[in-house]
Design a protein around this motif. Sequence first.
Motif, PDB file in Angstrom:
ATOM      1  N   TYR A 129       0.836  -1.207   0.000  1.00 36.23           N
ATOM      2  CA  TYR A 129       0.000   0.000   0.000  1.00 36.23           C
ATOM      3  C   TYR A 129       0.872   1.259   0.000  1.00 36.23           C
ATOM      4  CZ  TYR A 129      -2.833   3.774   1.887  1.00 36.23           C
ATOM      5  OH  TYR A 129      -3.438   4.982   2.089  1.00 36.23           O
ATOM      6  N   MET A 130       1.979   1.246   0.766  1.00 39.65           N
ATOM      7  CA  MET A 130       2.849   2.413   0.819  1.00 39.65           C
ATOM      8  C   MET A 130       3.483   2.689  -0.537  1.00 39.65           C
ATOM      9  SD  MET A 130       2.398   3.382   3.908  1.00 39.65           S
ATOM     10  CE  MET A 130       3.624   4.668   4.070  1.00 39.65           C
ATOM     11  N   SER A 131       3.763   1.635  -1.296  1.00 32.95           N
ATOM     12  CA  SER A 131       4.356   1.838  -2.618  1.00 32.95           C
ATOM     13  C   SER A 131       3.353   2.421  -3.612  1.00 32.95           C
ATOM     14  CB  SER A 131       4.900   0.511  -3.152  1.00 32.95           C
ATOM     15  OG  SER A 131       3.837  -0.418  -3.349  1.00 32.95           O
ATOM     16  N   GLN A 132       2.047   2.281  -3.332  1.00 34.97           N
ATOM     17  CA  GLN A 132       1.015   2.810  -4.217  1.00 34.97           C
ATOM     18  C   GLN A 132       0.502   4.180  -3.772  1.00 34.97           C
ATOM     19  OE1 GLN A 132      -2.083  -0.153  -4.401  1.00 34.97           O
ATOM     20  NE2 GLN A 132      -0.762  -1.719  -5.328  1.00 34.97           N
ATOM     21  N   ALA A 133       1.163   4.766  -2.774  1.00 36.11           N
ATOM     22  CA  ALA A 133       0.704   6.053  -2.259  1.00 36.11           C
ATOM     23  C   ALA A 133       0.827   7.147  -3.322  1.00 36.11           C
ATOM     24  CB  ALA A 133       1.514   6.431  -1.016  1.00 36.11           C
ATOM     25  N   LYS A 134      -0.144   8.046  -3.345  1.00 36.22           N
ATOM     26  CA  LYS A 134      -0.137   9.152  -4.299  1.00 36.22           C
ATOM     27  C   LYS A 134       0.890  10.200  -3.873  1.00 36.22           C
ATOM     28  CE  LYS A 134      -5.076   8.581  -5.267  1.00 36.22           C
ATOM     29  NZ  LYS A 134      -6.404   9.254  -5.216  1.00 36.22           N
ATOM     30  N   ARG A 135       1.444  10.882  -4.871  1.00 38.95           N
ATOM     31  CA  ARG A 135       2.432  11.930  -4.630  1.00 38.95           C
ATOM     32  C   ARG A 135       2.109  13.146  -5.488  1.00 38.95           C
ATOM     33  NH1 ARG A 135       4.872   7.103  -4.257  1.00 38.95           N
ATOM     34  NH2 ARG A 135       6.235   6.714  -2.473  1.00 38.95           N
ATOM     35  N   PRO A 136       2.542  14.336  -5.086  1.00 36.97           N
ATOM     36  CA  PRO A 136       2.306  15.519  -5.925  1.00 36.97           C
ATOM     37  C   PRO A 136       2.988  15.376  -7.279  1.00 36.97           C
ATOM     38  CG  PRO A 136       2.980  16.146  -3.704  1.00 36.97           C
ATOM     39  CD  PRO A 136       3.183  14.669  -3.808  1.00 36.97           C
ATOM     40  N   TRP A 137       2.459  16.082  -8.260  1.00 39.17           N
ATOM     41  CA  TRP A 137       2.993  15.951  -9.613  1.00 39.17           C
ATOM     42  C   TRP A 137       4.438  16.398  -9.700  1.00 39.17           C
ATOM     43  CZ3 TRP A 137       4.674  20.568 -11.534  1.00 39.17           C
ATOM     44  CH2 TRP A 137       4.127  21.725 -10.973  1.00 39.17           C
ATOM     45  N   TRP A 138       4.848  17.364  -8.848  1.00 36.29           N
ATOM     46  CA  TRP A 138       6.226  17.839  -8.958  1.00 36.29           C
ATOM     47  C   TRP A 138       7.242  16.824  -8.425  1.00 36.29           C
ATOM     48  CZ3 TRP A 138       2.551  20.570  -6.044  1.00 36.29           C
ATOM     49  CH2 TRP A 138       2.605  20.366  -4.664  1.00 36.29           C
ATOM     50  N   SER A 139       6.796  15.937  -7.531  1.00 35.89           N
ATOM     51  CA  SER A 139       7.712  14.903  -7.069  1.00 35.89           C
ATOM     52  C   SER A 139       8.014  13.906  -8.183  1.00 35.89           C
ATOM     53  CB  SER A 139       7.113  14.184  -5.858  1.00 35.89           C
ATOM     54  OG  SER A 139       5.918  13.514  -6.221  1.00 35.89           O
ATOM     55  N   SER A 140       7.024  13.665  -9.045  1.00 32.64           N
ATOM     56  CA  SER A 140       7.261  12.788 -10.197  1.00 32.64           C
ATOM     57  C   SER A 140       8.219  13.432 -11.185  1.00 32.64           C
ATOM     58  CB  SER A 140       5.935  12.458 -10.888  1.00 32.64           C
ATOM     59  OG  SER A 140       5.040  11.826  -9.996  1.00 32.64           O
ATOM     60  N   VAL A 141       8.078  14.743 -11.372  1.00 32.96           N
ATOM     61  CA  VAL A 141       8.976  15.458 -12.283  1.00 32.96           C
ATOM     62  C   VAL A 141      10.402  15.455 -11.742  1.00 32.96           C
ATOM     63  CG1 VAL A 141       9.476  17.698 -13.335  1.00 32.96           C
ATOM     64  CG2 VAL A 141       7.116  16.887 -13.176  1.00 32.96           C
ATOM     65  N   MET A 142      10.539  15.702 -10.425  1.00 32.98           N
ATOM     66  CA  MET A 142      11.869  15.732  -9.835  1.00 32.98           C
ATOM     67  C   MET A 142      12.495  14.340  -9.798  1.00 32.98           C
ATOM     68  SD  MET A 142      11.175  18.389  -6.688  1.00 32.98           S
ATOM     69  CE  MET A 142      12.860  18.284  -6.114  1.00 32.98           C
ATOM     70  N   GLY A 143      11.660  13.300  -9.704  1.00 30.04           N
ATOM     71  CA  GLY A 143      12.203  11.944  -9.656  1.00 30.04           C
ATOM     72  C   GLY A 143      12.393  11.323 -11.019  1.00 30.04           C
ATOM     73  N   LEU A 144      12.086  12.066 -12.081  1.00 31.47           N
ATOM     74  CA  LEU A 144      12.224  11.518 -13.432  1.00 31.47           C
ATOM     75  C   LEU A 144      13.658  11.153 -13.786  1.00 31.47           C
ATOM     76  CD1 LEU A 144      10.661  10.809 -15.988  1.00 31.47           C
ATOM     77  CD2 LEU A 144      11.034  13.154 -16.793  1.00 31.47           C
ATOM     78  N   PRO A 145      14.662  11.990 -13.474  1.00 30.88           N
ATOM     79  CA  PRO A 145      16.049  11.577 -13.779  1.00 30.88           C
ATOM     80  C   PRO A 145      16.446  10.273 -13.103  1.00 30.88           C
ATOM     81  CG  PRO A 145      15.954  13.915 -13.285  1.00 30.88           C
ATOM     82  CD  PRO A 145      14.611  13.356 -12.944  1.00 30.88           C
ATOM     83  N   GLY A 146      16.011  10.085 -11.848  1.00 37.49           N
ATOM     84  CA  GLY A 146      16.339   8.848 -11.152  1.00 37.49           C
ATOM     85  C   GLY A 146      15.692   7.638 -11.799  1.00 37.49           C
TER      86      GLY A 146
END
Length: 367
Positions: A129-146
């Motif tokens: 469940y923790m791995s499916q937690a929602k996150r703000p859109w900017w966290s996805s953008v910042m985590g894109l390089p990783g």
Amino acid sequence: MENTENRLPQEEQEIDLLELAQKLWKRRKVFYKALGGAVVVGLVIAFSIPKEYSVTVTLAPESTRKTSSSLASMAAMMGFGDLATNSDRDALNILLFPDILASNPFALELYSMPVKPVDSDTIMALNEYMSQAKRPWWSSVMGLPGKVIGGITSLFSSKDEEAKVEALNPFRLTKVEAGKIGAIKNSLEANVDKKTGVTTITVTMQDAEVAATVADSVVVKLQDYVTAYRTKKVAGDCAYWEKLYKEKQQEYYEAQQKYANYMDENKSLFTQRSKIEGERLQNEMNLAYQIYNQMATQLQMSQGKLQEAKPVFAVVQPATVPLTPSAPRKMVILVGCLFLAFVGTAGWILFGEDIWRKFKNSSITEE
């Protein structure tokens, strides 16, 4: 003269403040644009942050000083003189609550517990469940390089290496497992009132049902965790006395059986030799009984000490499913954005423009 000299700076200061206010008022259209943009940014931020629900459970330690005087006196006779003082250690156990909740072993206790979100029909493990937690859109953008780097490195990793990380190894956690455990620990919080001993445990999750389930499980596991911590040494002593008790019981039964068999076989003999042998077997039986009786007393006292060492916590406020989210606080975010926009705009009008103009003029003259 002194009075007039003192008045001049005050008058000049009042005039300066008035001029600054007039300067800001003349540029009010800039404020309107900045504040309007701040409202838009604040609303975007407020509605981009996922909702979170908090469940708070209140615990209070119950006094364990209701030890009977007879039990305390027997404990003192048997070398357990600190039996009545075990309750004084409750405060120490309570102070450990925040550290326990922030530890990896306790998070691992919750790692695989089953939870059922409100919007889901399936039961899943908490780590899933923790791995499916929602996150703000900017966290996805910042985590894109990783993610890109991880995707590239995964191309060069073999399937055998991927299979090795399926089993959870607490001694050597993977980055994914460490991230899930960190998320579980971040969702738990404990606050202890040192004076009253009242402890509040707060669990924050994105699902109200999951938050209440985890909070209820945290209370149970925390009580078990502290009980095991408090009774570890006493439980070892109790197991030791129980082992001796069973051994001496068996020796007593064997000595009793030998004496009974001898008496049955030699009941018609009245020789001195048979009399001495019977007395010897009887003495061995009596000695075995005395030792066996002492072991029984020791075991009883160790069991009493084990019971007294167990901390008791009363649940003052149990876990309930929250009806409203605790975050994000949209109004606070909106007001904060408006405040930053106002201060930033005022600073730019009063100081920033002049500094930028001087810097620009100086760069032109140098050219």
